[in-house]
Design an enzyme around this catalytic site. Structure first.
Site, PDB file in Angstrom:
ATOM      1  N   GLU A  97       0.821  -1.197   0.118  1.00  0.00           N
ATOM      2  CA  GLU A  97      -0.034  -0.005   0.029  1.00  0.00           C
ATOM      3  C   GLU A  97       0.813   1.184  -0.046  1.00  0.00           C
ATOM      4  O   GLU A  97       0.482   2.479  -0.661  1.00  0.00           O
ATOM      5  CB  GLU A  97      -0.913   0.009   1.340  1.00  0.00           C
ATOM      6  CG  GLU A  97      -1.946  -1.116   1.146  1.00  0.00           C
ATOM      7  CD  GLU A  97      -3.095  -0.894   0.188  1.00  0.00           C
ATOM      8  OE1 GLU A  97      -3.604   0.280  -0.112  1.00  0.00           O
ATOM      9  OE2 GLU A  97      -3.376  -1.930  -0.515  1.00  0.00           O
ATOM     10  N   SER A 124     -49.053 -21.484  45.925  1.00  0.00           N
ATOM     11  CA  SER A 124     -48.418 -21.690  47.327  1.00  0.00           C
ATOM     12  C   SER A 124     -47.015 -21.452  47.617  1.00  0.00           C
ATOM     13  O   SER A 124     -46.633 -21.807  48.874  1.00  0.00           O
ATOM     14  CB  SER A 124     -48.911 -23.473  47.711  1.00  0.00           C
ATOM     15  OG  SER A 124     -50.366 -23.300  47.869  1.00  0.00           O
TER      16      SER A 124
END
Length: 875
Positions: free
Chosen positions: A81, A465
């Site tokens: 690059e 319960s």
């Protein structure tokens, strides 16, 4: 004259150029933000044993600081690059000139060659955010690159570039790309692999090694040659790298750990609520959870087995999930190539488990089936359905050749497979540490893939319960003892006619027996005596409910809660009354490793060692299970007058914090709110141990040799089945029901449906844990005595007389209560489930006003009353 014209032209051109430059500069973003560059980084979730279980990311990126980037990777990208990166000032004029001359000779219609330096690419990606092909964009890019070079060192610019660039396969930056293409960390790449990554910025799509392997290999080799020409790679190393085949490896993103999707999704929601989407998905958080993968798998498997067992016994076989015409049977093809190809194209039904397979019936008479092992292109296999499955199918409908079923291969029997179907009933389970509240496992339903609705944390259901222990805990806090008796007899409050599950009456009944056998009428009278408002306050403070109506039916569980909330409430009892808040996250660290959050309540401090020896605390050691009244040698083993006076309980207050000294040791400071005294909490624990030993929860305790306590729960009309219980160190809560509330079956109680699932989870979880007794608070006496319905062991405070029952004032008698005392007028009119027919007449709703002239103290019926069990708890 000519000179003047030239000067005028030059001046005009200069003005135009300056104007253009000023316009470009005015629109340029600042580069100062790059000084504190922090790239978006995925967040990671870890289990309690530090295994990576999931990644949260909108962009898959692993940040790698400059110092950790291998030189071969840096050199590969610079060769491909920007070979003059270390020497130019942001732009490369020669490269621009070369690209311009080339573009002039290539003709029109072709994309111009790029000449951008790495610095210019950073400017475009980080500051401009545009890839538009224009001279204006290129000019801005160049100006920004020059500014960046003046502000940042080269190393920082290269670090930003290598961590920001997109390299295909959903990978941003070199760290993520190394995993995506080679399934290895960046520092393990060789020269050829590093060169391939450097080949990608030009076009990740065109150089994708899966789609264009030749182009990818050619571009990689070009990068290797560039590295050799620049002297960054020796000729021999270059040739060796060129000869290396380009073989990408599929990377499987970690997590979620099988079965942990519920847990991970709940953590994700919590993080987003606390930090927002941006920081959660892009902030690089390291989140350490309390998930125990082993416990999670055990809970998932136990819940699924329980749901399948219920579905098989209650729902029956609902038929094939599909059909293939012309396969099997008379005249049908049994050629493997034919049916396997067609079977491989069928989609799996929602909720089908990974270990299950789609199979086609080849011979309905023998139950022979065929399936494909290993995906659509896998190996065709044949086996026979288990005989019990063939018989089960025939009880409901005929099996046809070509029917497509869900089956599960048997690990110990290759000749047979088991028939499977997705249950219609749902369930949820939570297991957590009883002391700290660290959630070890969450199962939110049958299948996360089929439904992401978490029934453990998001579904509000009536606990039935399983709410009752908190009524009794409030009674213990008010000084009532476990041996106190309340009348278990028929009573009516206006239009409300509560009854016991068994539709019988015991008369005077101790609280111990009433909780053990889940007697509704005693619970109602107890709640009326102590005041439903105080019960509501305790239930709210303990975290079981967000709010609670001040009505007596709420004492039977006519409230709404979640499985996770109930687990925290039961843990508070197990923890001696100090509030336990369930937590899924141990700590959250930012990208720099700093802890930014951890749960409150518990902390380490330097304190002097406690002078009291550990073994000074008595152990809650109980006699052998199954001892009854007939086998009792006498009443209490500890005489009432032998009870020791109460002493200050060390667990009532946090340990003192002292200045560190030579002998100072770390001490745990518990700053959590105290909801109930340790004495009262232990009394409830002792009573609930008998629930499992010989009460409604016997099925939940089968085969567990650790001290455990718990309570069943069944809501009105059998819509919800619960079991909640704990050992000294673990709490587990299980819920079973339909998403759209409906009866799970008459007499299908929490003990029968949820209890066995709880048993499997706890048995597996406790297998490798030491046996821990429940800690007995100082000043509490354990006494064996005869309750009138057998021998029990209860804990009594120093001011209580074991085995005795006080005589309350007549106003406390539940029989003196009127309809107004039930709070019935505050209940919504929609409680249609309370409407029943008795004697051919419709009974008024619970919310209806009492009939005019109704007696304040109704006479007890001469025979057991039918009608409403009571809105809420059953058994």
């Amino acid at each position: 004259m000519a000179s003047a014209i030239i000067l005028l032209g030059v001046g005009a051109a200069g003005i135009v150029a300056w104007s253009k430059y000023a316009g470009l500069v005015a629109d340029l973003p600042t580069v100062e933000g790059l000084k504190s560059y922090q790239p978006p980084v995925m967040s990671r979730l870890y289990s309690g044993d530090d295994r990576l279980i999931a990644e949260l990311a909108s962009e898959r990126r692993i940040f790698v600081p400059y110092e950790a980037i291998p030189d071969r990777v840096k050199n590969a990208f610079l060769a491909a690059e920007d070979q003059k990166f270390w020497t130019h000032g942001g732009v490369d004029p020669l490269a621009i000139l070369r690209a311009g001359l080339t573009d002039m000779t290539r003709g029109k219609g072709r994309r111009p060659l790029g000449a951008s330096t790495i610095t210019q690419q950073v400017a475009r990606v980080m500051l401009l955010g545009s890839n538009a092909v224009s001279m204006e964009r290129k000019a801005k890019e160049a100006l920004l690159a020059i500014r960046i070079e003046q502000v940042l060192p080269k190393e920082k610019i290269l670090e930003i570039y290598l961590n920001e660039i997109y390299l295909g396969e959903g990978a941003y930056g070199i760290g993520a790309a190394a995993q995506a293409y080679f399934a290895k960390p960046l520092d393990q790449l060789d020269d050829a692999e590093a060169a391939f990554l450097a080949a990608l910025p030009k076009s990740p799509t065109n150089y994708n090694p899966h789609r264009f392997p030749d182009a990818a290999r050619g571009r990689r080799n070009w990068v290797l040659e560039r590295m050799r020409e620049l002297g960054w790679l020796s000729p021999d190393a270059t040739q060796a790298a060129i000869q290396e085949p380009l073989i990408p490896r599929d990377y499987h993103r970690p997590g979620p750990i099988p079965g942990s999707e519920w847990y991970g999704e709940e953590v994700r929601r919590e993080l987003i609520e606390r930090y927002g989407v941006e920081q959660t998905m892009r902030g690089g958080l390291d989140v350490h959870t309390s998930l125990d993968p082993t416990t999670q798998n055990q809970a998932t498997e136990a819940l699924r087995e329980g749901l399948m067992a219920y579905d098989r016994s209650h729902g029956g076989w609902r038929g094939a999930v599909g059909h293939l015409d012309g396969v099997g049977g008379r005249g049908g093809s049994t050629d493997e190539a034919t049916w396997s190809a067609r079977l491989g194209t069928m989609a799996a039904p929602a909720g089908m488990l990974e270990q299950w397979r789609l199979a086609v019936v080849l011979d309905p008479t023998t139950g022979a089936v065929g399936w494909v092992e290993g995906g659509a292109l896998g190996e065709p296999r044949r086996a026979t359905l288990l005989a019990k499955d063939v018989g089960w199918i025939r009880n409901y409908r005929a099996l046809r050749a070509g029917d497509v079923l869900m089956i599960e291969p048997q690990a110990d029997d290759a000749a047979h497979v088991a028939l499977r179907q997705v249950p219609q009933i749902e369930g949820a389970a939570v297991t957590m540490d009883a002391r700290t509240g660290r959630v070890l496992a969450i199962v939110g339903g049958w299948s996360f893939a089929a439904s992401q609705f978490n029934r453990a944390t998001q579904a509000l259901r009536q606990p039935g319960s399983s709410f009752k222990p908190f009524v009794y805990l409030d009674a213990m806090e008010q000084g009532i003892s476990p041996s106190q008796t309340f009348d278990d007899s028929a009573v009516s409050y206006g239009s409300w006619h509560p009854s016991n599950y068994e539709k019988d009456f015991w008369g005077p009944t101790t609280l111990h027996d009433a909780l053990r056998e889940s007697r509704n009428l005693v619970t109602i009278r107890l709640a009326a005596h102590i005041g439903i408002k105080t019960v509501a306050d305790l239930a709210t403070n303990i975290g079981l409910v967000q709010s609670m109506p001040h009505v007596l039916p709420a004492a039977l569980g006519a409230v709404e809660t979640t499985v996770l909330r109930e687990a925290g409430a039961y843990a508070t009892i197990a923890n001696g009354g100090r509030k336990v808040t369930p937590t899924l996250i141990d700590d959250v660290q930012d990208r720099d490793g700093h802890v930014i959050w951890r749960p409150e309540g518990l902390a380490l401090s330097t304190a002097t060692p406690d002078a009291a020896p550990v073994d000074a605390q008595p152990d809650a050691v109980f006699p052998s299970a199954g001892q009854d009244q007939a086998g009792a040698e006498g009443p209490a083993t500890t005489a009432p007058d032998a009870a020791q006076p109460a002493k200050p309980d060390a667990s009532q207050a946090p340990p003192p914090i002292v200045s560190p000294g030579r002998d100072a040791l770390p001490a745990l400071v518990d700053g959590r709110k105290r909801i109930a005294s340790a004495d009262s909490a232990f009394q409830i624990t002792t009573m609930m141990q008998d629930v499992i030993r010989r009460g409604t929860g016997v099925a939940a305790g089968a085969g567990i040799d650790h001290p455990i306590a718990g309570k069943t729960g069944t809501s009105q009309d059998f819509n919800d089945a619960w079991f909640a219980g704990y050992s000294a160190d673990l709490v587990t809560v299980v819920w079973i029901g339909f998403d759209t509330p409906q009866s799970i079956g008459k007499n299908e109680t929490g003990g029968a449906i949820a209890g066995p699932i709880w048993n499997r989870i706890m048995k597996a979880s406790l297998a490798d844990r030491p046996k821990l007794d429940f800690r007995v608070p100082e000043g509490v006496t354990l006494v064996r005595y005869d309750t009138g319905r057998g021998v029990a062991i209860d804990a009594f405070k120093s001011d209580q007389i074991p085995g005795q029952s006080a005589s309350f004032a007549s106003a406390a008698d539940a029989g003196a209560l009127t309809a107004a005392d039930t709070g019935a007028e505050n209940l919504p009119d929609s409680e249609s489930d309370m409407v029943e027919t008795s004697g051919g007449q419709a009974r008024p709703q619970l919310g209806a006003a009492p009939a005019a002239g109704a007696a304040a103290r109704p006479a007890a019926p001469s025979q057991p009353a039918g009608g409403d069990i009571g809105m809420g708890g059953l058994y």
